[in-house]
Write an enzyme that holds these catalytic residues in place. Structure first.
Site, PDB file in Angstrom:
ATOM      1  N   GLY A  71       0.790  -1.227   0.000  1.00 23.75           N
ATOM      2  CA  GLY A  71       0.000   0.000   0.000  1.00 23.75           C
ATOM      3  C   GLY A  71       0.818   1.270   0.000  1.00 23.75           C
ATOM      4  O   GLY A  71       0.271   2.376  -0.114  1.00 23.75           O
ATOM      5  N   GLN A 130     -11.545  19.872  11.499  1.00 21.52           N
ATOM      6  CA  GLN A 130     -10.787  19.864  12.758  1.00 21.52           C
ATOM      7  C   GLN A 130      -9.917  21.125  12.794  1.00 21.52           C
ATOM      8  O   GLN A 130      -8.701  21.066  12.718  1.00 21.52           O
ATOM      9  CB  GLN A 130      -9.938  18.608  12.846  1.00 21.52           C
ATOM     10  CG  GLN A 130     -10.762  17.316  12.786  1.00 21.52           C
ATOM     11  CD  GLN A 130      -9.903  16.083  12.879  1.00 21.52           C
ATOM     12  OE1 GLN A 130      -9.047  15.962  13.758  1.00 21.52           O
ATOM     13  NE2 GLN A 130     -10.099  15.137  11.965  1.00 21.52           N
ATOM     14  N   HIS A 163     -13.733  24.861   5.078  1.00 23.57           N
ATOM     15  CA  HIS A 163     -14.809  24.751   6.066  1.00 23.57           C
ATOM     16  C   HIS A 163     -14.880  25.968   6.979  1.00 23.57           C
ATOM     17  O   HIS A 163     -15.970  26.384   7.394  1.00 23.57           O
ATOM     18  CB  HIS A 163     -14.610  23.486   6.899  1.00 23.57           C
ATOM     19  CG  HIS A 163     -15.717  23.201   7.860  1.00 23.57           C
ATOM     20  ND1 HIS A 163     -16.992  22.876   7.441  1.00 23.57           N
ATOM     21  CD2 HIS A 163     -15.751  23.201   9.223  1.00 23.57           C
ATOM     22  CE1 HIS A 163     -17.773  22.685   8.505  1.00 23.57           C
ATOM     23  NE2 HIS A 163     -17.034  22.872   9.590  1.00 23.57           N
ATOM     24  N   LYS A 225     -29.318  24.273  15.602  1.00 16.33           N
ATOM     25  CA  LYS A 225     -29.192  22.855  15.933  1.00 16.33           C
ATOM     26  C   LYS A 225     -28.134  22.675  17.002  1.00 16.33           C
ATOM     27  O   LYS A 225     -27.272  23.542  17.202  1.00 16.33           O
ATOM     28  CB  LYS A 225     -28.822  22.030  14.702  1.00 16.33           C
ATOM     29  CG  LYS A 225     -27.437  22.293  14.142  1.00 16.33           C
ATOM     30  CD  LYS A 225     -27.124  21.330  13.028  1.00 16.33           C
ATOM     31  CE  LYS A 225     -25.857  21.660  12.283  1.00 16.33           C
ATOM     32  NZ  LYS A 225     -24.669  21.841  13.057  1.00 16.33           N
ATOM     33  N   ASP A 255     -21.887  15.414   4.396  1.00 13.33           N
ATOM     34  CA  ASP A 255     -21.173  14.204   4.781  1.00 13.33           C
ATOM     35  C   ASP A 255     -22.150  13.030   4.870  1.00 13.33           C
ATOM     36  O   ASP A 255     -22.409  12.345   3.892  1.00 13.33           O
ATOM     37  CB  ASP A 255     -20.446  14.437   6.101  1.00 13.33           C
ATOM     38  CG  ASP A 255     -19.507  13.300   6.470  1.00 13.33           C
ATOM     39  OD1 ASP A 255     -19.500  12.282   5.767  1.00 13.33           O
ATOM     40  OD2 ASP A 255     -18.778  13.425   7.468  1.00 13.33           O
ATOM     41  N   GLY A 258     -27.226  13.643   7.463  1.00 10.29           N
ATOM     42  CA  GLY A 258     -28.120  13.677   8.609  1.00 10.29           C
ATOM     43  C   GLY A 258     -28.584  15.088   8.931  1.00 10.29           C
ATOM     44  O   GLY A 258     -29.779  15.350   9.115  1.00 10.29           O
TER      45      GLY A 258
END
Length: 345
Positions: A71, A130, A163, A225, A255, A258
């Protein structure tokens, strides 16, 4: 070693794109003869790289990306890049670590081959969520990735819809943040949706939604939320009037879907007549495609910063718009040392 990607391999037959899906061109461009202007790509999104090259009138330059049986990745640049202005197009999408390592190895190989300038073109910046230390003893992974790119030898970076805007400050090299909003705005203007309200699914996306609402001449709403744990979100309530209105939920990425579906359900419960959605980065992990297909959302518009899976391509609710023209214009501006700021809006 098994070869994964080269620019000289036979290109497989690709499905025909609609006129809207193809990268826009203001004027037809002739093949360039600048041998110091080079574009390479890893294996993450070779099709987007080819579309960018087509927009610029270039041919993708030759690089060999292989893997040993264990790999381990191996990269070889297969042409002279000494003194060249080089752009490496590679989103760090799934599998994130493999694609990130490919990008780092390509940058290192180009640096050691004496490229004059190396620009990391990262349509989707993995680890961008993150971006702060939100819990004790947690890493700031977005900063670490920025340091890795710089240490590998990147002279500047080009990122689409990071992000969080502070990610630009994590780099010690120039960063050009682009926004996919112009591509998405153009799509929804053509739909001419009645009584439109643009909705941010959380407080962090209000600036993005406000820009979109201004361009669409639409009202603005916010969904409050509370995230209980990673990848699980609970919609609380809607801030703004959506009664009898068409709602457009805009986010930087989808993602697990949801949050998106719970947001759509909350809007419908508050009297919305229809819900559309759009995002820049279709991560679509787990069973996100199935969730979207079964939801009340009429259409989800995404860009091609990340290649869609076969399942996602077959889902009729998911529509793709290309950012190849946007990236191509930014690359051309960087190469010609002209302003990129006109592409920020």
């Amino acid at each position: 070693m098994a070869t994964l990607a080269t620019a000289t391999e036979k290109t497989e037959k690709r499905p025909q794109m609609s006129a809207e899906e193809k990268p826009e061109r203001k004027t037809p461009q002739r093949g360039r003869v600048d041998d110091k202007f080079k574009i390479f790509s890893g294996t993450a999104n070779a099709r987007l790289a080819d579309d960018v090259c087509e927009f610029l009138g270039l041919t993708r330059n030759q690089a060999l990306v292989t893997r040993f049986k264990d790999g381990e990745a191996y990269v070889q640049i297969q042409e002279n890049v000494r003194g060249a202005d080089v752009f490496v197009i590679q989103p760090t999408s799934r599998p994130v670590d493999e694609h990130l390592m490919e990008l780092l190895l390509m940058i290192d190989a180009l640096k050691r081959a004496s490229a004059r300038r190396i620009t990391a073109v990262v349509p989707y910046y993995g680890y961008s969520r993150q971006d702060r230390k939100d819990k004790p003893r947690a890493p700031i992974s977005a900063k670490l990735v920025a340091d890795l790119l710089t240490t590998a030898g990147a002279d500047r970076a080009l990122i689409i819809d990071p992000h969080a805007s502070q990610i630009q400050g994590f780099f010690n090299i120039p960063v050009d943040p682009l926004f996919a909003s112009p591509v998405l705005v153009d799509h929804f203007k053509k739909l001419n949706l009645p009584n439109l309200t643009v909705v941010s699914p959380d407080a962090g996306g209000v600036e993005r939604a406000r820009f979109f609402a201004k361009k669409m001449d639409a009202a603005l709403a916010i969904v409050d939320k509370r995230r209980m744990e990673a990848n699980v979100a609970e919609v609380m309530h809607v801030i703004g009037d959506v009664q009898g209105r068409t709602c457009l939920v805009i986010d930087d990425l989808i993602d697990t879907a949801g949050t998106l579906v719970k947001t759509a359900n909350a809007l419908m419960e508050n009297g919305a007549t229809a819900v559309y959605a759009c995002c820049s980065h279709p991560v679509l992990s787990s069973n996100a495609v199935e969730i979207i297909g079964q939801s009340c959302i009429k259409e989800v518009v995404v860009t091609d910063t990340i290649p869609l899976t076969e399942e996602a391509r077959k889902e009729p609710k998911i529509v793709v718009r290309s950012v190849a023209g946007l990236i191509g214009r930014a690359i051309q501006s960087i190469h010609e040392e002209t302003s990129v700021s006109k592409l920020f809006s």
